[in-house]
Scaffold this motif. Sequence first.
Motif, PDB file in Angstrom:
ATOM      1  N   GLY C 107      35.634  48.612  43.100  1.00 26.78           N
ATOM      2  CA  GLY C 107      36.299  49.554  43.991  1.00 26.78           C
ATOM      3  C   GLY C 107      35.641  50.915  43.931  1.00 26.78           C
ATOM      4  N   ILE C 108      35.932  51.744  44.921  1.00 25.04           N
ATOM      5  CA  ILE C 108      35.292  53.057  45.004  1.00 25.04           C
ATOM      6  C   ILE C 108      35.593  53.893  43.756  1.00 25.04           C
ATOM      7  CG2 ILE C 108      37.238  54.054  46.327  1.00 25.04           C
ATOM      8  CD1 ILE C 108      33.557  55.055  46.708  1.00 25.04           C
ATOM      9  N   THR C 109      36.753  53.696  43.138  1.00 25.33           N
ATOM     10  CA  THR C 109      37.073  54.524  41.971  1.00 25.33           C
ATOM     11  C   THR C 109      36.391  54.012  40.705  1.00 25.33           C
ATOM     12  OG1 THR C 109      39.101  53.244  41.641  1.00 25.33           O
ATOM     13  CG2 THR C 109      39.287  55.273  42.912  1.00 25.33           C
ATOM     14  N   GLU C 110      35.979  52.751  40.706  1.00 26.27           N
ATOM     15  CA  GLU C 110      35.347  52.177  39.503  1.00 26.27           C
ATOM     16  C   GLU C 110      33.819  52.180  39.563  1.00 26.27           C
ATOM     17  OE1 GLU C 110      39.248  51.271  39.559  1.00 26.27           O
ATOM     18  OE2 GLU C 110      38.007  50.021  40.859  1.00 26.27           O
ATOM     19  N   ALA C 111      33.258  52.133  40.763  1.00 20.81           N
ATOM     20  CA  ALA C 111      31.816  51.905  40.906  1.00 20.81           C
ATOM     21  C   ALA C 111      31.007  52.977  40.191  1.00 20.81           C
ATOM     22  CB  ALA C 111      31.435  51.865  42.387  1.00 20.81           C
ATOM     23  N   ASP C 112      29.987  52.548  39.496  1.00 20.85           N
ATOM     24  CA  ASP C 112      29.124  53.481  38.781  1.00 20.85           C
ATOM     25  C   ASP C 112      28.174  54.171  39.764  1.00 20.85           C
ATOM     26  OD1 ASP C 112      27.829  54.362  36.129  1.00 20.85           O
ATOM     27  OD2 ASP C 112      26.144  53.569  37.297  1.00 20.85           O
ATOM     28  N   PRO C 113      28.172  55.514  39.793  1.00 21.27           N
ATOM     29  CA  PRO C 113      27.327  56.226  40.767  1.00 21.27           C
ATOM     30  C   PRO C 113      25.849  55.878  40.652  1.00 21.27           C
ATOM     31  CG  PRO C 113      28.952  57.725  39.837  1.00 21.27           C
ATOM     32  CD  PRO C 113      29.065  56.435  39.063  1.00 21.27           C
ATOM     33  N   GLY C 114      25.356  55.740  39.448  1.00 23.68           N
ATOM     34  CA  GLY C 114      23.942  55.411  39.281  1.00 23.68           C
ATOM     35  C   GLY C 114      23.618  54.048  39.886  1.00 23.68           C
ATOM     36  N   ALA C 116      25.283  52.636  42.291  1.00 27.66           N
ATOM     37  CA  ALA C 116      25.408  52.766  43.747  1.00 27.66           C
ATOM     38  C   ALA C 116      24.106  53.301  44.341  1.00 27.66           C
ATOM     39  CB  ALA C 116      26.581  53.683  44.097  1.00 27.66           C
ATOM     40  N   LEU C 117      23.557  54.343  43.710  1.00 28.38           N
ATOM     41  CA  LEU C 117      22.314  54.913  44.220  1.00 28.38           C
ATOM     42  C   LEU C 117      21.166  53.924  44.078  1.00 28.38           C
ATOM     43  CD1 LEU C 117      20.950  57.333  45.507  1.00 28.38           C
ATOM     44  CD2 LEU C 117      20.621  58.315  43.228  1.00 28.38           C
ATOM     45  N   ARG C 121      18.567  52.555  46.871  1.00 29.95           N
ATOM     46  CA  ARG C 121      17.116  52.669  46.665  1.00 29.95           C
ATOM     47  C   ARG C 121      16.432  51.301  46.767  1.00 29.95           C
ATOM     48  NH1 ARG C 121      15.307  53.962  42.054  1.00 29.95           N
ATOM     49  NH2 ARG C 121      13.416  55.041  42.714  1.00 29.95           N
ATOM     50  N   SER C 167      33.199  47.285  48.157  1.00 34.10           N
ATOM     51  CA  SER C 167      31.788  47.067  48.429  1.00 34.10           C
ATOM     52  C   SER C 167      31.137  48.313  49.028  1.00 34.10           C
ATOM     53  CB  SER C 167      31.664  45.862  49.383  1.00 34.10           C
ATOM     54  OG  SER C 167      30.331  45.498  49.552  1.00 34.10           O
ATOM     55  N   GLY C 168      31.595  49.482  48.585  1.00 34.32           N
ATOM     56  CA  GLY C 168      31.130  50.740  49.187  1.00 34.32           C
ATOM     57  C   GLY C 168      29.637  50.952  49.066  1.00 34.32           C
ATOM     58  N   MET C 172      26.970  51.128  52.170  1.00 34.09           N
ATOM     59  CA  MET C 172      26.017  52.232  52.367  1.00 34.09           C
ATOM     60  C   MET C 172      24.615  51.687  52.568  1.00 34.09           C
ATOM     61  SD  MET C 172      26.643  55.570  50.021  1.00 34.09           S
ATOM     62  CE  MET C 172      26.594  54.824  48.404  1.00 34.09           C
TER      63      MET C 172
END
Lengths: 260, 260, 260, 260
Positions: C107-114, C116-117, C121, C167-168, C172
């Motif tokens: 979920g959007i609150t759990e997803a690790d930003p790194g 995600a990026l 990439r 699946s944010g 993206m």
Amino acid sequence: MNRAHERETQSSVQDVALIVGGGPGISSSCARLFAQNGMRVGIAARNPEKAVLQNLEKTHGVRRYACDASEPPAVELLFANVVRDLGAPTLLVHNIDGRVEGIFRKGITEADPGMALDTVRNSAFSAFLVGQQAARLMRENKPDSNGTKGTIIFTNASAALKGFPLSGAFAMACHAKSGLAQSMARELMPQGIHVVNVPIDAAIGWTQEDGTRAHRLAGVSVDDNMADPDRIAEVYLQLHRQHRSTWAFEIVLRPWVERW
Amino acid sequence: MNRAHERETQSSVQDVALIVGGGPGISSSCARLFAQNGMRVGIAARNPEKAVLQNLEKTHGVRRYACDASEPPAVELLFANVVRDLGAPTLLVHNIDGRVEGIFRKGITEADPGMALDTVRNSAFSAFLVGQQAARLMRENKPDSNGTKGTIIFTNASAALKGFPLSGAFAMACHAKSGLAQSMARELMPQGIHVVNVPIDAAIGWTQEDGTRAHRLAGVSVDDNMADPDRIAEVYLQLHRQHRSTWAFEIVLRPWVERW
Amino acid sequence: MNRAHERETQSSVQDVALIVGGGPGISSSCARLFAQNGMRVGIAARNPEKAVLQNLEKTHGVRRYACDASEPPAVELLFANVVRDLGAPTLLVHNIDGRVEGIFRKGITEADPGMALDTVRNSAFSAFLVGQQAARLMRENKPDSNGTKGTIIFTNASAALKGFPLSGAFAMACHAKSGLAQSMARELMPQGIHVVNVPIDAAIGWTQEDGTRAHRLAGVSVDDNMADPDRIAEVYLQLHRQHRSTWAFEIVLRPWVERW
Amino acid sequence: MNRAHERETQSSVQDVALIVGGGPGISSSCARLFAQNGMRVGIAARNPEKAVLQNLEKTHGVRRYACDASEPPAVELLFANVVRDLGAPTLLVHNIDGRVEGIFRKGITEADPGMALDTVRNSAFSAFLVGQQAARLMRENKPDSNGTKGTIIFTNASAALKGFPLSGAFAMACHAKSGLAQSMARELMPQGIHVVNVPIDAAIGWTQEDGTRAHRLAGVSVDDNMADPDRIAEVYLQLHRQHRSTWAFEIVLRPWVERW
């Protein structure tokens, strides 16, 4: 909004609203809200003697008109009568679903062709007819303080966004209405007429006088899982008051719990 | 493709193709290509006596049928005759534009309502009628080697993707056809019938016998800036031969230089 | 297709295909089909020593390249090596999903930003890098007999069509890839380079040597309810052979039983 | 709107608005309108010392924060500070374009890969970061009188609707932001958080103190041919006040004369 702002966005012109299609849902909510905001309001329906419409006349001074909006001469007459009684419309809401009873949940192999064509005529073709008459009148209007000569709003359905199975005729009708709305928007917006398509991706549940909510079918539980026509009417009023520098063409409305 | 692969994708069933709408462009290209690939081919048109159709009969054995595809009894009769003459269709191409002459470039305030409704009847409603008849027959077909009981292809136009100004009636018609196609696809694909919508975002320019290319209007310069109906027909054949594990519902075709 | 026709649509130029991203599904199917059709084929993967790729080299002469396609210098080097070994590409397939393991079902609150990026990439940014290199080379190519200087195909996913919950990051990435593909298509198609976006709205199930089908996860039952990569590869080849008068930009492929 | 109605749609909860991205256009208009409507307002920018932001502090009590919104730790710190100073946000506006100067009008073969990635990081990835922090806080909020725990609005651009030539990096970034917004909407709306994507299909022209309008580039003539950020801010406020029975996910705003 603060008062200064509110003055600014309200029209300096006498607003005349015509709602085509009349029932206890979006049409009634629009009629009430528009009348409360100082507009002269007319409502057209095949049967204008329905109790819900008679009541709108009593409580909000709404003028009632009999009209089969899929018949060109009937639509011409409607607009002539509205101009005579209320003045040229500045706000038109086309709010007809158009499905004939026998077409619901019919597969492509079962659907009756005559009913399929009637669905398109009731919905998209009547939108064409009233949109045409409104456009002819509105382009002669003086722009209001938002630069708007008139606003034409087409209520639409989720079948405009997606063709569902067992719903071919309605998919045709709703897609046709979207195509018409887009074409009219591209043509009329540069002439100062704001055209909007509003697919309601929801069942509609309205608030009754006792504060509880009701649905077309008895026994359906309604809370805020269904689109509230009073809230839809608010959006329509906001759309009518948008300044022409910043117009929306399409807004899809759905309840928070809707799957899409 | 290597030969082994080609065998694999070709149908083991006798293919019967029906093309509704007949002219020198996509319909003729389809008729020729389908016949060259061993299909029995019929073509239906309001006027099946046109020279171009008579020629298809002579050169490729294409059977001609008279049919106003916007009339339910005429469409029923057409399919009865095709079944009798060629067998149940495995491939249907609906290739009718539907615009009546007087509706071209007419603004919403000028467009004749009767012509607008006729445009929708000729296009989307006739698609409904032939789609319905085809679906009734195809669901009884035996799947071919690709798992396909039949393929229904709707030729469409860029007005299905975007409602252009001065084109409200055509936007209605093309959007309606897209909505119908989507609904039919969701309903019929799980039954083994492949439904496809093909908006051609292009003018059509066909190749004449001398190798030069021609357009509906004399004097228009045609090279590869216009969609070639022979190439469109290839795509239709490829779509018919797709395995049901990997079906496309929509393909937009446009020339390399088209603005979109 | 008849033989005359087939000759016509085959390229007179030596085709060089580069597939970026390598596994047992679409990449392998493309490599085999392209090689069978006389192309020189290269395949790039982070780990080109995988057995499946080694096997492609043995059976089909496919050249293997090590490349992290999200790194600009690595992509520059890849193309330099491909040009040296095989010649300038005429067909590029970008076939990288890009999701890092830990991002699935977050979920959007759990997803690790790194993570995600990294997903963006690996997927969209690597598509940018290889698309850029391919475009630089292809615009110098001589057009083949279909008027095509080169074809760039981006494999994409249903997340390109719809942003799903949980699946944010992938939404993206896939939307970004679609946006890139569209921009490149509008820019490069008038220069003779065919750009295509192919969202696969399906799970992938490939055919094993024994004729049974397999999926990434063991124990998943696979029949024709999943997209077959051999069929996807066919579509890619058909796209590469489309004449520039009649190009498709986007094709969504899904199995007959898929819900959409 | 009549007063009774206005009361009904106003929140009973203390509204806290955070605007990420700060300039003289949409951000400033939002800050002023939100403050005028009784919200506590914070604004985050890479350089919060800009005169326009200092002025907002003086005239409307807007709190300023320094933040590079593409850096995870910076975004975490921003939200911690906002919660400490103003309380948990009930309204988030992400209003960052993200294009680096050197990427404008660059073709795919010329665009610098580092600049392309930075554009995506500044735009879509920062939207992910602030959306994530906002969602974590908002899901703990008490619903206001419209049933809303919080509203997250992503300002977007026409490149989210269409990938334009010479704009591949921005197409990636804007499409990515749309995909993220959709995924978040499907995930968070059933949890009471309203997520909205607002592509502005227009140049922005703001109204200066003397009543004339200005644009980012000096010398550009501005009248109502450009979207007015004061009007955009009104739409954002209306969106925040929508009842959860009738939410919009996406609104495209464009001037009456815009071509689309």
